[in-house]
Design an enzyme around this catalytic site. Sequence first.
Site, PDB file in Angstrom:
ATOM      1  N   THR A 165       0.977  -4.162 -11.122  1.00  0.00           N
ATOM      2  CA  THR A 165       1.275  -2.897 -11.701  1.00  0.00           C
ATOM      3  C   THR A 165       2.634  -2.337 -11.007  1.00  0.00           C
ATOM      4  OG1 THR A 165      -0.817  -2.407 -12.028  1.00  0.00           O
ATOM      5  CG2 THR A 165       0.671  -0.742 -12.284  1.00  0.00           C
ATOM      6  N   VAL A 166       2.640  -2.091  -9.925  1.00  0.00           N
ATOM      7  CA  VAL A 166       3.947  -1.341  -9.073  1.00  0.00           C
ATOM      8  C   VAL A 166       5.098  -2.654  -9.178  1.00  0.00           C
ATOM      9  CG1 VAL A 166       4.721  -0.475  -7.203  1.00  0.00           C
ATOM     10  CG2 VAL A 166       2.597  -0.010  -7.818  1.00  0.00           C
ATOM     11  N   GLU A 208       8.084   5.740   0.612  1.00  0.00           N
ATOM     12  CA  GLU A 208       8.058   6.891  -0.136  1.00  0.00           C
ATOM     13  C   GLU A 208       6.880   6.951  -1.184  1.00  0.00           C
ATOM     14  OE1 GLU A 208      10.303   9.999  -0.383  1.00  0.00           O
ATOM     15  OE2 GLU A 208       8.156  10.255  -1.298  1.00  0.00           O
ATOM     16  N   VAL A 210       2.591   7.893  -1.191  1.00  0.00           N
ATOM     17  CA  VAL A 210       1.914   9.422  -1.073  1.00  0.00           C
ATOM     18  C   VAL A 210       2.336   9.892  -2.650  1.00  0.00           C
ATOM     19  CG1 VAL A 210       1.277  11.630  -0.545  1.00  0.00           C
ATOM     20  CG2 VAL A 210       1.491   9.746   1.156  1.00  0.00           C
ATOM     21  N   GLY A 249       2.657   9.148  -5.909  1.00  0.00           N
ATOM     22  CA  GLY A 249       3.569   8.093  -6.856  1.00  0.00           C
ATOM     23  C   GLY A 249       5.050   8.372  -6.972  1.00  0.00           C
ATOM     24  N   GLU A 275      -8.753   3.525  -8.229  1.00  0.00           N
ATOM     25  CA  GLU A 275      -8.531   2.426  -7.221  1.00  0.00           C
ATOM     26  C   GLU A 275      -9.529   1.287  -8.022  1.00  0.00           C
ATOM     27  OE1 GLU A 275      -6.524   2.611  -4.387  1.00  0.00           O
ATOM     28  OE2 GLU A 275      -5.796   3.953  -5.771  1.00  0.00           O
ATOM     29  N   LYS A 328      -3.720   9.660   2.379  1.00  0.00           N
ATOM     30  CA  LYS A 328      -2.379  10.375   2.014  1.00  0.00           C
ATOM     31  C   LYS A 328      -2.210  11.553   2.867  1.00  0.00           C
ATOM     32  CE  LYS A 328      -2.691   8.429  -2.611  1.00  0.00           C
ATOM     33  NZ  LYS A 328      -3.311   8.782  -4.153  1.00  0.00           N
ATOM     34  N   GLY A 361       0.632   5.009 -11.541  1.00  0.00           N
ATOM     35  CA  GLY A 361       1.419   4.631 -12.709  1.00  0.00           C
ATOM     36  C   GLY A 361       2.612   3.468 -12.300  1.00  0.00           C
TER      37      GLY A 361
HETATM   38  N1  HSE Z   1      -6.208   5.901  -7.206  1.00  0.00           N
HETATM   39  C1  HSE Z   1      -5.181   6.848  -7.113  1.00  0.00           C
HETATM   40  C2  HSE Z   1      -5.037   8.133  -7.730  1.00  0.00           C
HETATM   41  C3  HSE Z   1      -3.919   5.992  -7.090  1.00  0.00           C
HETATM   42  O1  HSE Z   1      -5.994   8.268  -8.474  1.00  0.00           O
HETATM   43  O2  HSE Z   1      -4.210   9.146  -7.411  1.00  0.00           O
HETATM   44  C4  HSE Z   1      -2.577   6.350  -6.512  1.00  0.00           C
HETATM   45  O3  HSE Z   1      -2.562   6.418  -5.311  1.00  0.00           O
END
Ligand code: HSE
Length: 430
Positions: free
Chosen positions: A14-15, A130, A133, A135, A191, A206, A303
Amino acid sequence: MKSEISIGLLGLGTVGSGVAKILQQHQKDLRHKLGVPVLIKKVLIKDEGKDRQIALNPDIFTTDIGGILNDPSLDIIVEVMGGIDGAKQAIEKALRAGKQVVTANKDVMAEHGHELLKLADQEKCDLFYEASVAGGIPIIRTLEDGLASDRISSLMGIVNGTTNYILTKMKKENMSYETALEKATELGFAEADPSSDVDGLDAARKMVILSSLAFSTEVHLDDVLVRGMSEIQDGDLELADQFGYTVKMVGTSKKDEEGIEVTVEPIFLANSHPLAAVNNEFNAVYIYGDAVGETMLYGPGAGSLPTATSVVSDIIAACRNLLLGVNGKRLHAAQYERVMKEDRYCHAKYFHRLLVKDELGVLSKLTSIYSQHQASLQSVMQHPIKSEGKAEIILLTHHISRQQHVDIMSDLEGIASVISHYRIEGEESV
Ligand code: HSE
């Protein structure tokens, strides 16, 4: 002067695919910003047979990680493969090979970030993270640079999109917890094992990263007091609303002369607090600095493209340092020794929801326990319930220490059963 910058991308999920997309689609802008092209030269993939909707030449795909980490022509390694041990080893090898590293891996940075940053310092390489934490929110850079001049005294974050989405849907659409979690999973926020979202581990990781930066101290995962969503009972969301609060899963990190306190738990947050208006999967981090006062950053916490935006910004930072020949010059050593606050120094107001036998004198027995612990009460009310012979009592305390709260909870045994309890936050400036 380099004529181009070469990237080895570890992972095309995804990323990773978001990173490839941004690097391709924004190539002209990147070239303008940096003066040279930034090109993905090798990509680590897991499955060679997989059909990928991405405009990258498959000749650069490989399943051999060593062939990437040992390739002297690659300047920057971008770790977006996930997992802990393999990713940590890859970052270590890349740094030891003198490469700049960008990672989006919160698990690795929360659990091994301190040692990896020391390794980066030692190898005179950059290690940027970066995207680990919140996104797409540039929170790490804000703490490292934007607010570098200030002394941060507290930080509160909605840093898990899944739990925020679930709580929003439960409150605003009356959705059940199970359906909301299912939807969060379908939408790709949760997750692979969503228990780390709902039990608070993801947010705790985080908060370790943010707290270490905010307070220039090596905060560890087991320093964080974590309570998950299972603490929330039927009726709590409505009760919170009646008292002017919203139930939110919030990471809180505070520092004063007694030390640092880091928690992740569902709290009663005053509706007037800016974080109370953060809904659905959105993330936000509220910071209180002695000089700046209140600031808050808000945005998407997960995302493909939002997270990739942060990764590519880190790539740009590493490229700028490469072009100036100053990689690895940022000092990561913690300034302060780690002193975690004892419970007797952690103060807050509390909401206690108790179930008692509906009989004469029970209220005075209850309140005498609070008095014995020098806990002053702001209000006491009986909540009408249907259960025969039972009464539900709601108590709101004035500021007490966590130690007092814990002692009261334990002394209530035999007189009342605790349905739920919450820390109250956000009624006044911190
Ligand atoms: N599972 C995480 C969330 C994804 O819901 O924030 C992003 O780190």
